[in-house]
Each structure stands twice: as C-alpha cells, then as structure tokens.
Design an enzyme around this catalytic site. Structure first.
Site, mmCIF file in Angstrom:
data_model
loop_
_atom_site.group_PDB
_atom_site.id
_atom_site.type_symbol
_atom_site.label_atom_id
_atom_site.label_comp_id
_atom_site.label_asym_id
_atom_site.label_seq_id
_atom_site.Cartn_x
_atom_site.Cartn_y
_atom_site.Cartn_z
ATOM 1 N N ASP A 214 0.700 -1.290 -0.289
ATOM 2 C CA ASP A 214 0.012 0.043 0.012
ATOM 3 C C ASP A 214 0.902 1.076 -0.014
ATOM 4 O O ASP A 214 2.067 1.321 0.702
ATOM 5 C CB ASP A 214 -0.877 -0.250 1.264
ATOM 6 C CG ASP A 214 -1.894 1.202 1.441
ATOM 7 O OD1 ASP A 214 -2.672 1.113 0.283
ATOM 8 O OD2 ASP A 214 -1.705 2.153 2.127
ATOM 9 N N GLU A 261 14.830 -15.241 -0.536
ATOM 10 C CA GLU A 261 15.145 -16.595 0.162
ATOM 11 C C GLU A 261 14.105 -17.603 0.181
ATOM 12 O O GLU A 261 14.731 -18.670 0.528
ATOM 13 C CB GLU A 261 15.546 -16.147 1.634
ATOM 14 C CG GLU A 261 16.572 -14.919 1.736
ATOM 15 C CD GLU A 261 16.579 -14.522 3.200
ATOM 16 O OE1 GLU A 261 16.116 -15.067 4.266
ATOM 17 O OE2 GLU A 261 17.196 -13.451 3.337
#
Length: 546
Positions: A214, A261
């Site tokens: 956002d 990751e």
C-alpha cells in the site's frame, strides 16, 4: 502456528506465475460473512474460495485483515502480525491459506508500510515519551511554525482532505498523509525497516505467496520536508516532496532480498500512484518489486487513441526493465469501472459519486461499456487484476445515506467528496438469501441495493450471456490461448476502434459510435450479443482467424 504444507511450486526463470496471472482482489469486509455480524471474515472467504477457482483466476489478493481500530477499513494497522478479531484468528488465516493452495490459488496479502494506526504500540509509546525521545523518531514529529508553533510545519494536505498534520498535547505536530489516526512512519529510522522485515518473514513463513504494498510510493519524504508547490499540483503534476521520492527504492531492494530467500515465486506488487509510466517502472526493476499496478491504464477514459497510447507505453516501459505490464480497471479505491467509464460528466479522480452527484451513467450503456472494457483488458499480454464483484457486473452504489457512510474521505471533507463506500458494498451471492447470501443473518455493514438480487452469483451462473459467464469464458480462453504470455500486434480498424492480434486471437473493440466490421473467423467471445457482420458501439469481440 499451523504448518502450511501446500506451498505452490517454483517456476522456471522468466516463466514465473505472476508474469501472466489474473489476480482477484478480495476486500474482506465485503466479500463473505460467515459469523453473521454483517462484516466479511476469513471464514467466509474460505467457504467461497472454490467459486474463485471455478471462475478461473490464478491468485487472490486480500486487503488488510490485521488488528486495527478500523478507522480506515483496516488500512490503519495496530498489529501487523495478528488478525483482527473482526475477521477471525491466525488459525482461521492458516485454514484459509491452506484451502486456497488446495484450490490452486496463490495468496497475496496487503502490507501498509507508510503509516500505522495511532493505536500501534510504537505510536502510543511516542506520545508518552515526549519531544526529543527515541520513540518519537519512529514517526515524523516536528515543531510547528509561527508564534508559539501554532501553525503546521509545512503546507502538506492529507489525501483524505484537510491538513496532513495534527498537533499533540505537548505542542509538537505529527505527519499523517491520510487520516489523523494514521501517523506516517519515519523510514530514516532503521528500526522501522527492521520491523517490516520481521513482518515480511512472519507471513512468508506462514506460506503467503506475496505482498501488495500500500502507498508504495510514499515511504520516503524529501529531506527537510519542503512545502508543496501548490500551482504544480493544481496543474495535475504528481511530483511532490512526499510521493515518488527516489530513495524509496532502497526499501524495496532490501525487501526483494528477503523474498528471494523463499521458494515458490513469492511476489511484491507496488501500489504506486506515480507517472509517467517510466517512473512507475522503476519500482519493478530486476532487484526491486515484481509488479506495479498500472493506474495510468485504470484512469484512461473510454477513448480509442488514448487507450492505444497507454497500452503501447505500458508494454514498452515495463518491458524495458524486464517486467510484465499489468492491467486493472477497478479496485476498492475507485468508482467501479462499469459505472466510471460511462459517467457524464466524468468526476474528478477520488471524488466518488453519491445520490446528488451531477455525474450520471446510463445503466444500459454502462453495462455494455464495462463488459467491453473487460474483454479488451483480459486479451492483453501481461498480468491482470479483477476486483471482487466486477465479474457480476456490479455498478457503483450511490444510494448510501450520509449517516451510513464510513469512508474517512467523506467525513474529513464534510461530505464535499463522496468517497469510496460505493465500490465497497458487500457483494451478492444468492438472490433469495438474506443479504443476498453475503451474511446468514441479513446484516451488512453497508446497505445493498434491492436490484442486486438480479446480479447475484446464483442468478448468473450457467446463464448464457450473463456477465459472470462472460468472465468465465474470457479467463478460460485467455489461459487456453496463452494470451498472458503473448505479444501484441496492432491492426488498423479505424480511428474510433482498437484492433490487435495476440497469438491466434484477433481482438476488436468498438469505442466509437459507427459500426465496425468483424473479421472472418471463429467468434470465440463477444462482450454483447453480436451481429455476425459488424460490431456496434461499446462491444468487443475475440475472433480466431485462419
């Protein structure tokens, strides 16, 4: 924590799912209510997920469900690592996520890093600690101007109306680019960045497939917090000292390393209200985010030349940084596109419409135009977003009384702007059920119009020519013909229409008034009942040509 064992598979580089996905936005409080309190919840979402899998979308994006005082429908977060009891529990979230993955749907959650709720423990600590304290450096506190510091530190205005500064009891002012209950973080403080990395890992470890960010363009502010050039803003410029600052990109480079990751093509999508498109594309460079909402496309009027120009520019700008273009027509912050594209006169962006608005949309024209715009968008290469209820052809709701409205925009402007409630009304599922199947008790947090009985999902399912079946067919054809991973080739169909080829599909959208010839071939999709020889105004057709 409930273990989520259904993480979606990794894709080959360059073929990641998000490059061509259709992503369905769920606004939780208005999607489905299982508890009966009139507000949608995670249990309701879980129960309805099979319908979304059947619709043919690839993923869902959930607007905020975190702990919140709900001053701005959950975009005022008080705890980023818990579920608000209004929507359920963390266990409910885990069950929803597991069911989505079982249905073949990925799950993207909203993240709100520009600001928190004023009830967040950090802001409460900042108020208690006082001026000059380390606690206050997590937010943007400043002394005021003028005698006694009685004037705000600068001339910035809130997006929701009124000054962007509020004074606290000890005399300092704090910045809130939105509601006064939403203080802005100071991203110059490394504690803020560290906290959000912890938040990212919390949800990634639970199994989410990504984040919609956002106000992604707002975290960084210009050094010294200079005044806004009001003449520049009045002229339509999006340049400001609080949006689109270049050093905001450092934040997302760090976030990208975190997502990289994890297995399973986790994704970051920017809500970045910036222009031109080249500036938006900076958010999706190879070491930053994966997608950015194409608000330039959303704001383009129903005009052939303008649409063709923004499609060209989108494909070019995003392609230059190796990212897919994205396409979107509606969301929880804008007038539903079925209504918006037919409004005469068009209202200013962000104003909304209400019962006394001068802007009106003919319901027949708006439905035809909305369906035609959808058929055009879903044929474009790249990724597309669908807002809940647009597959039912829902119009913007204007008949919401002032005392029923909840959007802070309406209240902060004292009703001058109608705000966003009209696109957030709970959606209809069953034509003869209480609240049209949204809630078992018939309760709804915003009133549903009676004409929505005819637009309920069960009233459209299996009905040839319904908007629901148009979406289903378009999504199935988009998948079968690889339109999301295709390439666009323009064809000349005159100045008031759009024509292009994507793979073996020819798409014609008539945006003018005069009829346009339909090319010979097998008609696979038509946005309205079609005369085999010609395309009338506000109609789109997909044809497979030899």
């Amino acid at each position: 924590m409930t273990k989520v064992s259904t993480q979606q598979p990794q894709s080959a580089p360059g073929h990641e799912w998000w490059r061509s996905a259709v992503i369905y936005q769920i606004y939780p409080r208005s999607f489905a209510d299982a508890s009966g309190d009139g507000i949608g919840d995670l249990g309701g979402i879980t129960a309805r997920l099979p319908h979304l899998a059947e619709l043919g979308v690839d993923a869902v994006w959930l607007s905020p469900f975190y702990r919140s005082p709900q001053k701005d429908a959950g975009y005022d977060v008080s705890d980023y690592m818990d579920v608000d009891p209004l929507f359920g529990t963390l266990d409910d979230f885990d069950r929803m996520l597991a069911e989505a993955h079982t249905q073949g749907l990925r799950v993207i959650v909203d993240l709100v890093p520009n600001h928190s709720s004023d009830q967040h423990e950090w802001f409460q600590a900042a108020l208690a600690a006082g001026p000059g304290s380390p606690e206050r450096t997590r937010y943007i506190f400043r002394e005021g101007k003028g005698p006694g510091g009685d004037e705000p530190p600068n001339n910035w205005q809130s997006v929701f109306g009124g000054p962007a500064w509020t004074r606290v009891a000890d005399g300092e002012w704090y910045l809130h680019l939105f509601d006064s209950s939403q203080p802005d973080f100071d991203w110059n403080n490394p504690e803020v960045g560290d906290m959000f990395v912890e938040v990212l890992r919390f949800w990634l470890d639970r199994g989410v497939d990504g984040f919609r960010v956002d106000v992604a363009h707002g975290n960084a502010k210009a050094e010294g917090l200079p005044d806004v050039d009001e003449e520049l803003i009045a002229a339509g410029s999006m340049d400001s000292p609080f949006f689109g600052q270049e050093h905001v990109h450092e934040i997302y480079r760090r976030w990208r390393t975190v997502l990289d990751e994890y297995e399973g093509d986790r994704v970051l999508c920017a809500e970045a209200w910036v222009s031109p498109l080249e500036k938006m594309a900076r958010f999706v460079r190879p070491d930053e985010m994966h997608q950015a909402f194409n608000f330039v496309y959303l704001e383009t009027p129903w005009d052939a030349a303008q649409l063709r120009s923004v499609i060209d520019e989108s494909i070019r700008a995003f392609g230059e940084v190796g990212a897919p273009p994205t396409w979107v027509l509606s969301n929880h912050d804008t007038i539903r596109h079925r209504t918006r594209l037919a409004l005469v006169p068009p209202p200013p962006h962000g104003a909304g419409i209400g019962p006394t608005s001068k802007s009106k949309a003919d319901p027949t024209v708006s439905l035809r135009r909305g369906r035609a715009a959808t058929a055009l968008m879903l044929a474009l290469p790249g990724s597309a977003y669908v807002y809940q209820g647009e597959e039912l052809g829902l119009p913007e709701v204007t008949a919401i009384a002032p005392e029923q409205r909840e959007d802070p925009t309406f209240h902060r402007t004292k009703g001058e702007l109608w705000g966003r409630d009209g696109c957030r009304v709970p959606i209809p599922w069953e034509s003869e059920a209480p609240a049209y199947g949204f809630s078992p008790t018939g309760e709804t947090w915003l009133p549903q119009p009676p004409e929505w009985a005819t637009l309920a999902r069960d009233a459209q399912a299996g009905v040839e020519g319904s908007t629901l079946e148009l979406y289903r067919r378009a999504l199935a054809l988009r998948e079968a013909h690889g339109l999301g991973t295709g390439e666009l080739e323009w064809i000349d169909v005159g100045p008031t229409a759009i024509g292009f080829r994507n793979g073996d599909i020819t798409v014609i959208a008539n945006i003018g008034h005069d009829a346009v010839d339909v090319p010979r071939g097998e008609i696979l999709l038509a946005s309205s009942p079609l005369d085999a020889a010609s395309l009338a105004a506000d109609e789109t057709v997909w044809v497979r040509t030899a």
